[in-house]
Design a protein around this motif. Structure first.
Motif, PDB file in Angstrom:
ATOM      1  N   GLY A 130      14.683  18.546 -20.039  1.00  0.00           N
ATOM      2  CA  GLY A 130      14.003  19.747 -19.557  1.00  0.00           C
ATOM      3  C   GLY A 130      13.137  20.440 -20.569  1.00  0.00           C
ATOM      4  O   GLY A 130      12.781  21.617 -20.385  1.00  0.00           O
ATOM      5  N   ALA A 145       9.558  26.977 -14.747  1.00  0.00           N
ATOM      6  CA  ALA A 145      10.136  25.743 -15.278  1.00  0.00           C
ATOM      7  C   ALA A 145      11.116  26.050 -16.407  1.00  0.00           C
ATOM      8  O   ALA A 145      12.179  25.429 -16.512  1.00  0.00           O
ATOM      9  CB  ALA A 145       9.026  24.824 -15.766  1.00  0.00           C
ATOM     10  N   ARG A 160      13.317  22.818 -16.241  1.00  0.00           N
ATOM     11  CA  ARG A 160      12.518  21.700 -15.720  1.00  0.00           C
ATOM     12  C   ARG A 160      11.457  21.321 -16.752  1.00  0.00           C
ATOM     13  O   ARG A 160      10.855  22.192 -17.379  1.00  0.00           O
ATOM     14  CB  ARG A 160      11.862  22.126 -14.407  1.00  0.00           C
ATOM     15  CG  ARG A 160      11.194  21.012 -13.620  1.00  0.00           C
ATOM     16  CD  ARG A 160      10.722  21.487 -12.255  1.00  0.00           C
ATOM     17  NE  ARG A 160       9.678  22.494 -12.332  1.00  0.00           N
ATOM     18  CZ  ARG A 160       9.827  23.747 -11.939  1.00  0.00           C
ATOM     19  NH1 ARG A 160      10.991  24.172 -11.449  1.00  0.00           N
ATOM     20  NH2 ARG A 160       8.816  24.598 -12.039  1.00  0.00           N
ATOM     21  N   ALA A 183       7.618  16.150 -14.302  1.00  0.00           N
ATOM     22  CA  ALA A 183       7.239  17.336 -15.072  1.00  0.00           C
ATOM     23  C   ALA A 183       6.006  18.001 -14.475  1.00  0.00           C
ATOM     24  O   ALA A 183       5.101  17.328 -13.974  1.00  0.00           O
ATOM     25  CB  ALA A 183       6.956  16.953 -16.524  1.00  0.00           C
ATOM     26  N   ASP A 184       5.968  19.326 -14.537  1.00  0.00           N
ATOM     27  CA  ASP A 184       4.736  20.046 -14.226  1.00  0.00           C
ATOM     28  C   ASP A 184       3.700  19.729 -15.306  1.00  0.00           C
ATOM     29  O   ASP A 184       4.045  19.537 -16.478  1.00  0.00           O
ATOM     30  CB  ASP A 184       4.979  21.552 -14.183  1.00  0.00           C
ATOM     31  CG  ASP A 184       5.916  21.959 -13.054  1.00  0.00           C
ATOM     32  OD1 ASP A 184       5.658  21.583 -11.895  1.00  0.00           O
ATOM     33  OD2 ASP A 184       6.920  22.641 -13.338  1.00  0.00           O
ATOM     34  N   ALA A 192      14.306  27.274 -14.929  1.00  0.00           N
ATOM     35  CA  ALA A 192      15.018  26.232 -14.195  1.00  0.00           C
ATOM     36  C   ALA A 192      15.416  25.049 -15.074  1.00  0.00           C
ATOM     37  O   ALA A 192      16.124  24.141 -14.608  1.00  0.00           O
ATOM     38  CB  ALA A 192      14.148  25.734 -13.035  1.00  0.00           C
TER      39      ALA A 192
END
Length: 290
Positions: A192, A116, A121, A231-232, A119
């Motif tokens: 992010g 993440a 993210r 989101a993770d 990336a």
């Protein structure tokens, strides 16, 4: 319109002065002596005075009714000791950061966090008042990760001011609970960023989920944000090691997106799992079950 802060009372001023005096004495000691010294003061002097011993016993009797008396006595001492160590670690600035900055990120969620980051993210880092809850934030920020945290401003504004300055030394941004802080937090996630959330305090507006075998009202905010912003959601913990000074950073598997209640229950289950492995490292001083 922003509500005005309550002016500090005489009791607030006395408590803050006492705390600042303790800090001054503690920070005159080498790190390896400072941390256990404040842990001892908290467990042997502060905890009995403020009622933490009684609360630890009550919470343990509720969730672990078969726990032997000698183990309860050990935890009554060990839990405030960990609280004291955590507090003075946060106030130790670079001494603390240098100790944790290069720790590896272990466990099945580590790859997700790294991917993440690369990336750009967003990630929700779900944790609790366990071990030292700022170890992971300090280590990730030292690596160049963009990690923010949500915090609850304290009623004692004198204490709150220097506490926020202190945790800001570990890294920013920090978002106070409230409309302005939530707006800034959402923008950070959309860009992010990674956000650390403490998920283990009683929330009157929360959902009555299970924690340690009993109903515990829990905010679904981590799951809500993860679902809304893609989101993770990764549980992460700073686990204190037997020497009382060092840590491991442990992640659990990312929580799959489903619905807020299912995901939040998974956060509770993750925390319960690691608490049962290290009973002396969770803040049993909290009024978690009401």
């Amino acid at each position: 319109m922003k509500a005005k802060s309550r002016p500090p009372t005489l009791r607030d001023r006395a408590a803050n002065a006492t705390f600042r005096g303790l800090l001054a004495v503690a920070n005159s000691l080498p790190y390896e002596r400072r941390i256990p010294a404040v842990g001892w003061i908290m467990s042997h002097m502060v905890a009995p005075l403020v009622g933490w011993n009684r609360r630890v016993r009550e919470n343990l009797r509720l969730v672990c009714p078969d726990l032997p008396d000698d183990e309860i006595r050990r935890l009554v001492r060990a839990v405030p000791d960990n609280v004291g160590r955590t507090m003075i670690e946060l106030y130790s600035g670079e001494d603390f950061i240098s100790r944790v900055r290069d720790l590896p990120i272990e466990g099945p969620g580590a790859e997700t966090i790294d991917a993440a980051h690369r990336a750009g993210r967003p990630v929700i880092l779900a944790t609790g008042h366990f071990g030292n809850y700022d170890v992971a934030r300090a280590a990730l920020i030292a690596r160049g990760y963009r990690v923010g945290a949500l915090y609850r401003p304290m009623k004692n504004t004198l204490f709150n001011d220097h506490y926020v300055r202190t945790i800001s030394q570990i890294g920013t941004p920090l978002f106070p609970r409230g409309r302005k802080g939530m707006g800034e937090m959402v923008r950070f996630l959309r860009e992010g960023g990674m956000l650390g959330l403490l998920m283990d305090q009683h929330m009157g507006h929360g959902v009555p989920l299970r924690f340690m075998g009993h109903p515990a009202r829990t905010a679904t905010s981590a799951a809500d944000l993860a679902l809304k912003y893609g989101a993770d959601l990764v549980p992460i913990y700073g686990v204190r090691q037997p020497d009382g000074l060092n840590f491991r950073i442990v992640t659990h598997a990312p929580i799959p997106h489903s619905d807020p209640e299912t995901m939040t229950q998974a956060i509770n289950d993750s925390l319960e799992d690691i608490v049962r492995q290290h009973m002396d490292q969770w803040f049993w001083i909290h009024r978690r079950w009401k």
